[in-house]
Design a protein around this motif. Structure first.
Motif, PDB file in Angstrom:
ATOM      1  N   GLU A  36       0.826  -1.205   0.000  1.00 55.20           N
ATOM      2  CA  GLU A  36       0.000   0.000   0.000  1.00 55.20           C
ATOM      3  C   GLU A  36       0.861   1.256   0.000  1.00 55.20           C
ATOM      4  O   GLU A  36       0.674   2.161  -0.820  1.00 55.20           O
ATOM      5  CB  GLU A  36      -0.923  -0.029   1.220  1.00 55.20           C
ATOM      6  N   PHE A  37       1.820   1.338   0.906  1.00 55.12           N
ATOM      7  CA  PHE A  37       2.644   2.537   1.000  1.00 55.12           C
ATOM      8  C   PHE A  37       3.605   2.673  -0.176  1.00 55.12           C
ATOM      9  O   PHE A  37       3.853   3.772  -0.658  1.00 55.12           O
ATOM     10  CB  PHE A  37       3.415   2.569   2.325  1.00 55.12           C
ATOM     11  N   THR A  38       4.130   1.565  -0.659  1.00 57.37           N
ATOM     12  CA  THR A  38       5.047   1.628  -1.795  1.00 57.37           C
ATOM     13  C   THR A  38       4.337   2.137  -3.040  1.00 57.37           C
ATOM     14  O   THR A  38       4.822   3.058  -3.712  1.00 57.37           O
ATOM     15  CB  THR A  38       5.664   0.241  -2.070  1.00 57.37           C
ATOM     16  N   LEU A  39       3.196   1.552  -3.367  1.00 57.55           N
ATOM     17  CA  LEU A  39       2.463   1.993  -4.546  1.00 57.55           C
ATOM     18  C   LEU A  39       1.914   3.410  -4.385  1.00 57.55           C
ATOM     19  O   LEU A  39       1.925   4.191  -5.336  1.00 57.55           O
ATOM     20  CB  LEU A  39       1.342   1.023  -4.876  1.00 57.55           C
ATOM     21  N   ALA A  40       1.457   3.747  -3.208  1.00 64.10           N
ATOM     22  CA  ALA A  40       0.929   5.090  -2.979  1.00 64.10           C
ATOM     23  C   ALA A  40       2.043   6.138  -3.060  1.00 64.10           C
ATOM     24  O   ALA A  40       1.819   7.259  -3.510  1.00 64.10           O
ATOM     25  CB  ALA A  40       0.239   5.157  -1.629  1.00 64.10           C
ATOM     26  N   TYR A  41       3.248   5.762  -2.642  1.00 63.60           N
ATOM     27  CA  TYR A  41       4.379   6.681  -2.719  1.00 63.60           C
ATOM     28  C   TYR A  41       4.783   6.912  -4.172  1.00 63.60           C
ATOM     29  O   TYR A  41       5.163   8.015  -4.553  1.00 63.60           O
ATOM     30  CB  TYR A  41       5.556   6.126  -1.920  1.00 63.60           C
ATOM     31  N   LEU A  42       4.681   5.883  -5.001  1.00 63.66           N
ATOM     32  CA  LEU A  42       5.089   5.981  -6.391  1.00 63.66           C
ATOM     33  C   LEU A  42       4.011   6.580  -7.289  1.00 63.66           C
ATOM     34  O   LEU A  42       4.316   7.056  -8.384  1.00 63.66           O
ATOM     35  CB  LEU A  42       5.471   4.592  -6.921  1.00 63.66           C
ATOM     36  N   MET A  43       2.767   6.578  -6.843  1.00 63.69           N
ATOM     37  CA  MET A  43       1.668   7.093  -7.666  1.00 63.69           C
ATOM     38  C   MET A  43       1.540   8.602  -7.510  1.00 63.69           C
ATOM     39  O   MET A  43       1.866   9.164  -6.462  1.00 63.69           O
ATOM     40  CB  MET A  43       0.348   6.433  -7.260  1.00 63.69           C
ATOM     41  N   LYS A  44       1.040   9.254  -8.567  1.00 66.23           N
ATOM     42  CA  LYS A  44       0.769  10.687  -8.483  1.00 66.23           C
ATOM     43  C   LYS A  44      -0.483  10.894  -7.627  1.00 66.23           C
ATOM     44  O   LYS A  44      -1.370  10.049  -7.584  1.00 66.23           O
ATOM     45  CB  LYS A  44       0.515  11.272  -9.868  1.00 66.23           C
ATOM     46  N   PHE A  52      -7.155   3.785  -4.410  1.00 63.35           N
ATOM     47  CA  PHE A  52      -6.268   2.679  -4.026  1.00 63.35           C
ATOM     48  C   PHE A  52      -6.132   2.598  -2.505  1.00 63.35           C
ATOM     49  O   PHE A  52      -6.215   1.513  -1.921  1.00 63.35           O
ATOM     50  CB  PHE A  52      -4.899   2.859  -4.685  1.00 63.35           C
ATOM     51  N   PHE A  53      -5.922   3.741  -1.841  1.00 63.02           N
ATOM     52  CA  PHE A  53      -5.825   3.764  -0.377  1.00 63.02           C
ATOM     53  C   PHE A  53      -7.104   3.241   0.269  1.00 63.02           C
ATOM     54  O   PHE A  53      -7.060   2.462   1.220  1.00 63.02           O
ATOM     55  CB  PHE A  53      -5.547   5.184   0.141  1.00 63.02           C
ATOM     56  N   ILE A  54      -8.238   3.664  -0.232  1.00 67.34           N
ATOM     57  CA  ILE A  54      -9.513   3.237   0.349  1.00 67.34           C
ATOM     58  C   ILE A  54      -9.709   1.737   0.182  1.00 67.34           C
ATOM     59  O   ILE A  54     -10.103   1.036   1.123  1.00 67.34           O
ATOM     60  CB  ILE A  54     -10.676   4.040  -0.279  1.00 67.34           C
ATOM     61  N   ILE A  55      -9.421   1.218  -1.012  1.00 66.23           N
ATOM     62  CA  ILE A  55      -9.595  -0.215  -1.261  1.00 66.23           C
ATOM     63  C   ILE A  55      -8.666  -1.040  -0.384  1.00 66.23           C
ATOM     64  O   ILE A  55      -9.076  -2.029   0.233  1.00 66.23           O
ATOM     65  CB  ILE A  55      -9.390  -0.526  -2.757  1.00 66.23           C
ATOM     66  N   MET A  56      -7.403  -0.643  -0.294  1.00 66.42           N
ATOM     67  CA  MET A  56      -6.441  -1.392   0.529  1.00 66.42           C
ATOM     68  C   MET A  56      -6.809  -1.314   2.013  1.00 66.42           C
ATOM     69  O   MET A  56      -6.643  -2.282   2.754  1.00 66.42           O
ATOM     70  CB  MET A  56      -5.024  -0.877   0.296  1.00 66.42           C
ATOM     71  N   THR A  57      -7.311  -0.168   2.454  1.00 68.34           N
ATOM     72  CA  THR A  57      -7.740  -0.035   3.845  1.00 68.34           C
ATOM     73  C   THR A  57      -8.923  -0.949   4.130  1.00 68.34           C
ATOM     74  O   THR A  57      -8.991  -1.584   5.188  1.00 68.34           O
ATOM     75  CB  THR A  57      -8.105   1.430   4.150  1.00 68.34           C
ATOM     76  N   LEU A  58      -9.862  -1.053   3.193  1.00 66.92           N
ATOM     77  CA  LEU A  58     -11.000  -1.952   3.369  1.00 66.92           C
ATOM     78  C   LEU A  58     -10.561  -3.413   3.374  1.00 66.92           C
ATOM     79  O   LEU A  58     -11.086  -4.220   4.158  1.00 66.92           O
ATOM     80  CB  LEU A  58     -12.043  -1.713   2.278  1.00 66.92           C
ATOM     81  N   VAL A  59      -9.585  -3.762   2.534  1.00 68.96           N
ATOM     82  CA  VAL A  59      -9.063  -5.131   2.532  1.00 68.96           C
ATOM     83  C   VAL A  59      -8.468  -5.462   3.899  1.00 68.96           C
ATOM     84  O   VAL A  59      -8.746  -6.519   4.474  1.00 68.96           O
ATOM     85  CB  VAL A  59      -8.015  -5.313   1.406  1.00 68.96           C
ATOM     86  N   LYS A  60      -7.656  -4.555   4.433  1.00 69.94           N
ATOM     87  CA  LYS A  60      -7.060  -4.799   5.752  1.00 69.94           C
ATOM     88  C   LYS A  60      -8.125  -4.853   6.839  1.00 69.94           C
ATOM     89  O   LYS A  60      -8.044  -5.687   7.742  1.00 69.94           O
ATOM     90  CB  LYS A  60      -6.025  -3.728   6.077  1.00 69.94           C
ATOM     91  N   ALA A  61      -9.120  -3.978   6.746  1.00 70.15           N
ATOM     92  CA  ALA A  61     -10.169  -3.962   7.769  1.00 70.15           C
ATOM     93  C   ALA A  61     -10.957  -5.270   7.763  1.00 70.15           C
ATOM     94  O   ALA A  61     -11.228  -5.842   8.825  1.00 70.15           O
ATOM     95  CB  ALA A  61     -11.110  -2.781   7.534  1.00 70.15           C
ATOM     96  N   PHE A  62     -11.315  -5.765   6.569  1.00 69.74           N
ATOM     97  CA  PHE A  62     -12.046  -7.027   6.499  1.00 69.74           C
ATOM     98  C   PHE A  62     -11.196  -8.189   6.997  1.00 69.74           C
ATOM     99  O   PHE A  62     -11.693  -9.097   7.648  1.00 69.74           O
ATOM    100  CB  PHE A  62     -12.549  -7.298   5.078  1.00 69.74           C
ATOM    101  N   TYR A  63      -9.906  -8.157   6.707  1.00 71.96           N
ATOM    102  CA  TYR A  63      -9.028  -9.232   7.186  1.00 71.96           C
ATOM    103  C   TYR A  63      -8.910  -9.197   8.709  1.00 71.96           C
ATOM    104  O   TYR A  63      -8.964 -10.230   9.365  1.00 71.96           O
ATOM    105  CB  TYR A  63      -7.646  -9.120   6.542  1.00 71.96           C
ATOM    106  N   ILE A  64      -8.775  -8.002   9.269  1.00 69.19           N
ATOM    107  CA  ILE A  64      -8.675  -7.864  10.725  1.00 69.19           C
ATOM    108  C   ILE A  64      -9.967  -8.321  11.393  1.00 69.19           C
ATOM    109  O   ILE A  64      -9.936  -9.045  12.395  1.00 69.19           O
ATOM    110  CB  ILE A  64      -8.335  -6.417  11.104  1.00 69.19           C
ATOM    111  N   VAL A  65     -11.102  -7.902  10.842  1.00 69.46           N
ATOM    112  CA  VAL A  65     -12.389  -8.315  11.417  1.00 69.46           C
ATOM    113  C   VAL A  65     -12.554  -9.831  11.320  1.00 69.46           C
ATOM    114  O   VAL A  65     -12.988 -10.484  12.258  1.00 69.46           O
ATOM    115  CB  VAL A  65     -13.555  -7.583  10.711  1.00 69.46           C
ATOM    116  N   GLY A  66     -12.183 -10.397  10.194  1.00 70.07           N
ATOM    117  CA  GLY A  66     -12.312 -11.843  10.023  1.00 70.07           C
ATOM    118  C   GLY A  66     -11.394 -12.626  10.937  1.00 70.07           C
ATOM    119  O   GLY A  66     -11.765 -13.674  11.470  1.00 70.07           O
ATOM    120  N   GLU A  67     -10.191 -12.128  11.125  1.00 69.99           N
ATOM    121  CA  GLU A  67      -9.193 -12.868  11.891  1.00 69.99           C
ATOM    122  C   GLU A  67      -9.332 -12.638  13.401  1.00 69.99           C
ATOM    123  O   GLU A  67      -9.439 -13.573  14.178  1.00 69.99           O
ATOM    124  CB  GLU A  67      -7.798 -12.457  11.415  1.00 69.99           C
ATOM    125  N   PHE A  68      -9.324 -11.390  13.838  1.00 69.93           N
ATOM    126  CA  PHE A  68      -9.299 -11.087  15.268  1.00 69.93           C
ATOM    127  C   PHE A  68     -10.679 -11.078  15.915  1.00 69.93           C
ATOM    128  O   PHE A  68     -10.802 -11.299  17.110  1.00 69.93           O
ATOM    129  CB  PHE A  68      -8.590  -9.759  15.527  1.00 69.93           C
TER     130      PHE A  68
END
Length: 107
Positions: A36-44, A52-68
């Motif tokens: 997320e940070f690498t691609l966001a740093y390289l993108m304009k 991209f940030f919103i989608i990746m944040t939602l992916v992490k949020a769903f993974y955290i909710v599913g796992e923890f």
């Protein structure tokens, strides 16, 4: 009397910690964050980067909710009862932002 122990543990014995799952989750979340940070740093800066940030944040949020919060171990109807309202809320926010931005174009 019947034996009320579960599994192979003695009464009063603490079962071993499942640290492998915790470390696996840590590495997966770290990998997603690094990408997320690498691609966001390289993108304009712009709409694509924000999306991209919103989608990746939602992916992490769903993974955290599913796992923890153990949602991935629940019945599918409960999962859908949580996911479908979230999808509609995201749709609502997107529609409100798009319509709210159009007020400046009319003047």
């Amino acid at each position: 009397m019947s034996d009320h122990t579960h599994g192979t543990h003695e009464v009063g014995e603490i079962p071993p910690a499942n640290t492998g799952t915790i470390w696996r989750t840590f590495w997966i979340l770290l990998g997603i964050t690094v990408v997320e940070f690498t691609l966001a740093y390289l993108m304009k800066a712009g709409g694509l980067r924000t999306s991209f940030f919103i989608i990746m944040t939602l992916v992490k949020a769903f993974y955290i909710v599913g796992e923890f919060m153990h949602l991935k171990h629940e019945v599918k109807s409960l999962i859908w009862a949580i996911v479908i309202p979230i999808v509609f809320i995201i749709w609502l926010l997107t529609a409100l932002l798009m319509e709210g931005g159009s007020i400046f174009e009319l003047r």
